[in-house]
Design a protein around this motif. Sequence first.
Motif, mmCIF file in Angstrom:
data_model
loop_
_atom_site.group_PDB
_atom_site.id
_atom_site.type_symbol
_atom_site.label_atom_id
_atom_site.label_comp_id
_atom_site.label_asym_id
_atom_site.label_seq_id
_atom_site.Cartn_x
_atom_site.Cartn_y
_atom_site.Cartn_z
ATOM 1 N N LYS A 70 0.837 -1.197 0.000
ATOM 2 C CA LYS A 70 0.000 0.000 0.000
ATOM 3 C C LYS A 70 0.867 1.239 0.000
ATOM 4 O O LYS A 70 1.787 1.371 0.797
ATOM 5 N N LEU A 71 0.552 2.128 -0.915
ATOM 6 C CA LEU A 71 1.181 3.429 -1.002
ATOM 7 C C LEU A 71 0.206 4.401 -0.356
ATOM 8 O O LEU A 71 -0.797 4.759 -0.957
ATOM 9 N N GLY A 72 0.468 4.781 0.883
ATOM 10 C CA GLY A 72 -0.514 5.517 1.659
ATOM 11 C C GLY A 72 -1.684 4.582 1.926
ATOM 12 O O GLY A 72 -1.516 3.538 2.537
ATOM 13 N N ALA A 73 -2.862 4.917 1.428
ATOM 14 C CA ALA A 73 -4.028 4.045 1.563
ATOM 15 C C ALA A 73 -4.360 3.318 0.267
ATOM 16 O O ALA A 73 -5.299 2.539 0.212
ATOM 17 N N THR A 74 -3.581 3.545 -0.791
ATOM 18 C CA THR A 74 -3.849 2.961 -2.102
ATOM 19 C C THR A 74 -3.114 1.638 -2.270
ATOM 20 O O THR A 74 -1.910 1.566 -2.069
ATOM 21 N N ASP A 75 -3.846 0.607 -2.649
ATOM 22 C CA ASP A 75 -3.258 -0.712 -2.880
ATOM 23 C C ASP A 75 -2.623 -0.735 -4.272
ATOM 24 O O ASP A 75 -3.308 -0.597 -5.276
ATOM 25 N N ILE A 76 -1.295 -0.906 -4.317
ATOM 26 C CA ILE A 76 -0.585 -0.950 -5.601
ATOM 27 C C ILE A 76 -0.035 -2.345 -5.877
ATOM 28 O O ILE A 76 0.851 -2.514 -6.716
ATOM 29 N N GLU A 90 9.021 10.472 -3.894
ATOM 30 C CA GLU A 90 9.890 10.463 -2.725
ATOM 31 C C GLU A 90 9.152 11.073 -1.536
ATOM 32 O O GLU A 90 8.505 12.104 -1.662
ATOM 33 N N GLY A 91 9.230 10.385 -0.396
ATOM 34 C CA GLY A 91 8.573 10.863 0.813
ATOM 35 C C GLY A 91 7.226 10.226 1.082
ATOM 36 O O GLY A 91 6.711 10.329 2.189
ATOM 37 N N ASN A 92 6.619 9.574 0.071
ATOM 38 C CA ASN A 92 5.332 8.902 0.297
ATOM 39 C C ASN A 92 5.503 7.749 1.284
ATOM 40 O O ASN A 92 6.507 7.055 1.269
ATOM 41 N N SER A 93 4.488 7.535 2.119
ATOM 42 C CA SER A 93 4.543 6.399 3.038
ATOM 43 C C SER A 93 4.159 5.123 2.300
ATOM 44 O O SER A 93 3.327 5.144 1.394
ATOM 45 N N LEU A 94 4.791 4.017 2.682
ATOM 46 C CA LEU A 94 4.585 2.748 2.017
ATOM 47 C C LEU A 94 4.613 1.639 3.065
ATOM 48 O O LEU A 94 5.438 1.664 3.973
ATOM 49 N N THR A 95 3.695 0.682 2.953
ATOM 50 C CA THR A 95 3.650 -0.457 3.866
ATOM 51 C C THR A 95 3.535 -1.735 3.050
ATOM 52 O O THR A 95 2.760 -1.799 2.099
ATOM 53 N N ILE A 96 4.317 -2.751 3.424
ATOM 54 C CA ILE A 96 4.259 -4.061 2.786
ATOM 55 C C ILE A 96 3.699 -5.043 3.805
ATOM 56 O O ILE A 96 4.203 -5.130 4.927
ATOM 57 N N TYR A 97 2.654 -5.749 3.406
ATOM 58 C CA TYR A 97 1.992 -6.716 4.281
ATOM 59 C C TYR A 97 2.171 -8.120 3.710
ATOM 60 O O TYR A 97 2.340 -8.289 2.512
ATOM 61 N N LEU A 98 2.083 -9.113 4.590
ATOM 62 C CA LEU A 98 2.120 -10.502 4.161
ATOM 63 C C LEU A 98 0.814 -11.152 4.565
ATOM 64 O O LEU A 98 0.495 -11.232 5.750
ATOM 65 N N GLY A 99 0.033 -11.586 3.603
ATOM 66 C CA GLY A 99 -1.227 -12.277 3.867
ATOM 67 C C GLY A 99 -2.396 -11.342 4.028
ATOM 68 O O GLY A 99 -3.284 -11.299 3.196
ATOM 69 N N THR A 100 -2.425 -10.580 5.111
ATOM 70 C CA THR A 100 -3.515 -9.648 5.380
ATOM 71 C C THR A 100 -2.928 -8.301 5.799
ATOM 72 O O THR A 100 -1.741 -8.207 6.100
ATOM 73 N N THR A 101 -3.781 -7.296 5.856
ATOM 74 C CA THR A 101 -3.308 -5.970 6.267
ATOM 75 C C THR A 101 -3.084 -5.892 7.773
ATOM 76 O O THR A 101 -2.661 -4.859 8.272
ATOM 77 N N ILE A 114 5.021 -6.332 7.332
ATOM 78 C CA ILE A 114 6.401 -6.798 7.458
ATOM 79 C C ILE A 114 7.392 -5.669 7.173
ATOM 80 O O ILE A 114 8.574 -5.811 7.447
ATOM 81 N N PHE A 115 6.914 -4.548 6.634
ATOM 82 C CA PHE A 115 7.765 -3.390 6.403
ATOM 83 C C PHE A 115 6.889 -2.154 6.352
ATOM 84 O O PHE A 115 5.805 -2.166 5.765
ATOM 85 N N GLY A 116 7.361 -1.087 6.960
ATOM 86 C CA GLY A 116 6.662 0.193 6.907
ATOM 87 C C GLY A 116 7.677 1.320 6.879
ATOM 88 O O GLY A 116 8.645 1.300 7.637
#
Length: 161
Positions: free
Chosen positions: A30-36, A71-82, A86-88
Amino acid sequence: MVQVYGEAICHVARCGASRCGNYQPRTIIKLGATDISGLVHKASIKITDIINEQPSTAAFEMRLGSVTPLEGNSLTIYLGTTQHPIFGGRILSTSIDLPRQAKRYPRMTVNCVDATWDIDTQPHDPLKATTFTSVSVTSLLKIMLDETEATYTESSIEPDM
């Protein structure tokens, strides 16, 4: 023969069963709240977590689409579910790779750094010259968050620590 059709949420799945259920082994980005997730080339995801004072990093390639990471956007990587991040962190740099073959899509390489980097890279740190003798951990964390320019909230701080 019993097969496990997902990854165990708690501990290890034994004989095809786990105590807390399981989730599908898929990656959600997710890039912010957008699923990419649909734009990201899954085999290119690399998360580096070095156990020292260096921040964790992540890098991946994605197709250019309706969403462009900056650059500067927040990003979160999830495994399985939100519920299983595993990374933010934030995007540190991006670069566009144009293909040489006509049938390939242009790709963007995204390099990220975890959220602790925002706290560690402040230009001046007034807390280094301060001595705290009778301050709770909760109060100290609130002071640290007030001093940073990062957009963190106090909602996940345990009260009365």
